[in-house]
Design a protein around this motif. Structure first.
Motif: not given
Length: 613
Positions: A311-317, A339-342
């Motif tokens: 999920i996007g937040e995982l990638c940000r972490y 949810g991977l933000r641009p």
């Protein structure tokens, strides 16, 4: 640690052009033509009324490739034949207890292989596996059980706290039979599942061959757009569509692939998207108890994973972890999720060297899905079935209707609007267990008299060439830490605090973080003692999942309401926690509880340098 530069400046809206689309399509066809055709044929052959089920598909893979590894969890590994036999024992044990087609079986377990065994065993009977969120407690868990009325609940040893949050008397009214899945003897006179499994046969139950694709397979809980959790229905048909479209065509796994799954199995990202992709390819699924940013890549290397779900937040972490020399030393060639933000897409892909990002868009209750099958950057991809992006009134959060017939209108390429999906025989709406809740999500007479469309409640950008980009979520639900948070659930808990007279909860953006963080505007009782931020934080943590505890508080004398006596949240969302705009007392959640907003904290939040646990 400060976020990467790309994390602080949003990327410009990207449109999909022929000059990008044609080379990407050619590369995809040239390298993966066989898998594309396999997925397409699989989609074309699917009909809701045909015989077929998840259990049948898994049993067929077990018959074709019995020795292939199917599931890995910790140091334990099961082949397709072994796992199929395990699921069959679960099915026969449930059947011996009286479970039949159409019954609901609650599954309340932590992230482990046992979840899939009980789920697969349940659906082999034509029963419905109800995936209970193991973070729910008390009244919220009770509400979820009332929605699905399970004939039996399997509860795991690691979920004893959730079990004990329900008083024994209430537990008996919610479900008469509770089975204990664990190594130690069960508490409270629960039935020990292991004793039932020990005497259950391991052959495929004959009922599996009689199931039709349109029959329900799972209940997946979602917050929807308002209220407490809703139980969305996932049919065997939609699971197979996801397997063929998102798994085979989108992610394009091969039999020797290994997919690493750090997401909870009570979410469709894991249960349908990830597991479906694995089963469709005859590949291997690695389950871990929970996501760890510090251990993620070590785990990926340990299991020799070639793909993972996110999920996007995982990638940000992961991106916020200190850079390491071995960041690219892994076998991962593809990832699938949403949810991977641009603004962090390029930085993530370049740093970790991921060749193919199969970003998708769907929802547990949605009848369509988008998948980035061509691997274009910063897009949720395309969907071959009928959908529309229509104009919205952002103040009322309602789609705009105009003209004599009061029809809606589509946005232009590059514009943002509400995503709606057409309900047809090829794309039926399974909806929720609650018929009224399902009907509330249906828009009628949208473009012509008699048509019906599902309201996703999401704002998206029309990128052109049938591609779109997720922008934001509307309504009373916001997404934080990868979880949907229902504002009414949080408001209900706040309202039960003795010092709170009224509570309004909404989501606000936080620089450097995905989704929206919770904020509550509170009116305290006239006779309340001085506000105790530490005590309130303790009370909320005891009654809510950690991700649902508001990060910001605003203390007000009264609340503005609409003409229908509903709280007005538009201005509250717009003002957020900016002390230059908000003149009420503001508080921020810290490890020690809620403390007053200071100028220093505000500057750190504005700069995106303040991190919440």
């Amino acid at each position: 640690m400060s976020p990467p530069a790309s994390d602080r400046a949003p990327a410009a809206p990207q449109l999909v052009r022929l000059t990008d689309w044609i080379p990407a399509a050619w590369r995809t066809v040239r390298t993966d033509l066989r898998l594309l055709l396999k997925g397409l044929i699989g989609l074309l052959r699917l009909r809701p009324t045909r015989l077929g089920s998840i259990g049948q598909t898994f049993a067929q893979q077990a018959a074709r490739h019995p020795e292939r590894p199917a599931v890995v969890c910790g140091d334990r590994r099961w082949t397709y034949a072994e796992f199929n036999a395990w699921a069959n024992r679960c099915a026969h044990a449930l059947q011996a207890a009286g479970v039949k087609s159409g019954d609901s079986v609650g599954v309340l377990l932590d992230n482990r292989a046992e979840v899939l065994a009980w789920v697969l065993g349940t659906v082999k009977l034509g029963a419905i596996a109800t995936l209970l969120n193991n973070q729910q407690r008390g009244e919220v868990l009770a509400h979820s059980l009332r929605l699905s009325t399970p004939a039996l609940v399997v509860v795991g040893e690691a979920c004893a706290d959730a079990l004990h949050s329900l008083p024994p008397a209430e537990r008996a009214t919610l479900c008469e039979r509770w089975w204990w899945e664990g190594e130690t003897p069960p508490p409270d006179n629960l039935i020990w599942a292991q004793e039932r499994l020990a005497v259950a046969p391991s052959h495929n139950p004959p009922e599996t061959a009689t199931i039709r694709l349109h029959q329900p397979a799972f209940h997946i809980y979602t917050s929807g757009t308002t209220g407490l959790p809703k139980a969305s229905v996932m049919s065997h048909y939609r699971w197979h569509r996801c397997m063929s479209g998102m798994g085979v065509m989108g992610l394009r796994l091969r039999p020797d692939d290994v997919l690493y799954c750090p997401l909870p199995l009570y979410h469709n990202n894991a249960l349908t998207v990830s597991w479906g992709a694995v089963v469709g390819a005859g590949a291997s699924l690695v389950l871990v108890p929970k996501f760890s940013a510090s251990r993620f890549w070590d785990d990926v290397r340990r299991y020799q994973a070639t793909s993972f779900c996110y999920i996007g937040e995982l990638c940000r972490y992961l991106l916020n972890q200190p850079a390491r020399p071995n960041d690219r030393e892994h076998r991962v060639r593809a990832m699938i999720g949403n949810g991977l933000r641009p603004e962090i897409w390029d930085a993530f892909q370049q740093r970790f060297g991921i060749g193919h990002i199969a970003e998708f868009y769907t929802a547990s209750e949605c009848n369509l899905a988008f998948i980035n099958a061509l691997g274009l950057p910063r897009t949720t991809g395309l969907c071959p079935l009928s959908y529309a992006i229509v104009r919205m009134d952002l103040d009322t959060e309602q789609p705009v209707r105009s003209g004599r017939r009061q029809h809606m209108s589509r946005v232009q390429r590059g514009e943002v609007g509400l995503l709606i999906t057409e309900i047809t025989t090829r794309a039926p709406l399974d909806g929720y267990t609650d018929a009224e809740a399902t009907e509330a999500k249906v828009l009628r007479n949208v473009f012509k008299k008699g048509d019906a469309w599902f309201n996703t409640g999401d704002l998206v950008r029309h990128q052109g060439l049938h591609h779109m980009q997720f922008v934001d979520r509307l309504g009373d639900t916001f997404r934080w830490k990868g979880e949907n948070v229902a504002t009414t659930e949080v408001e209900g808990v706040l309202a039960h605090q003795p010092e709170v007279a009224e509570a309004v909860v909404y989501g606000v953006t936080v620089p450097g973080a995905d989704g929206r963080a919770g904020m509550a505007a509170l009116t305290l009782c006239d006779d309340a003692a001085p506000f105790d931020g530490a005590a309130l934080a303790r009370a909320l943590y005891a009654q809510l999942p950690h991700y649902a505890v508001p990060l910001f508080l605003r203390l007000r004398d009264d609340h503005a309401v609409t003409a229908t006596f509903k709280y007005s949240k538009v201005a509250l969302k717009r003002e957020g926690y900016d002390p230059t705009v908000v003149h009420d007392a503001l508080y921020v959640l810290t490890p020690g509880g809620y403390v007053p907003m200071t100028g220093e904290l505000w500057q750190a939040l504005s700069a995106g340098t303040h991190r919440f646990d």
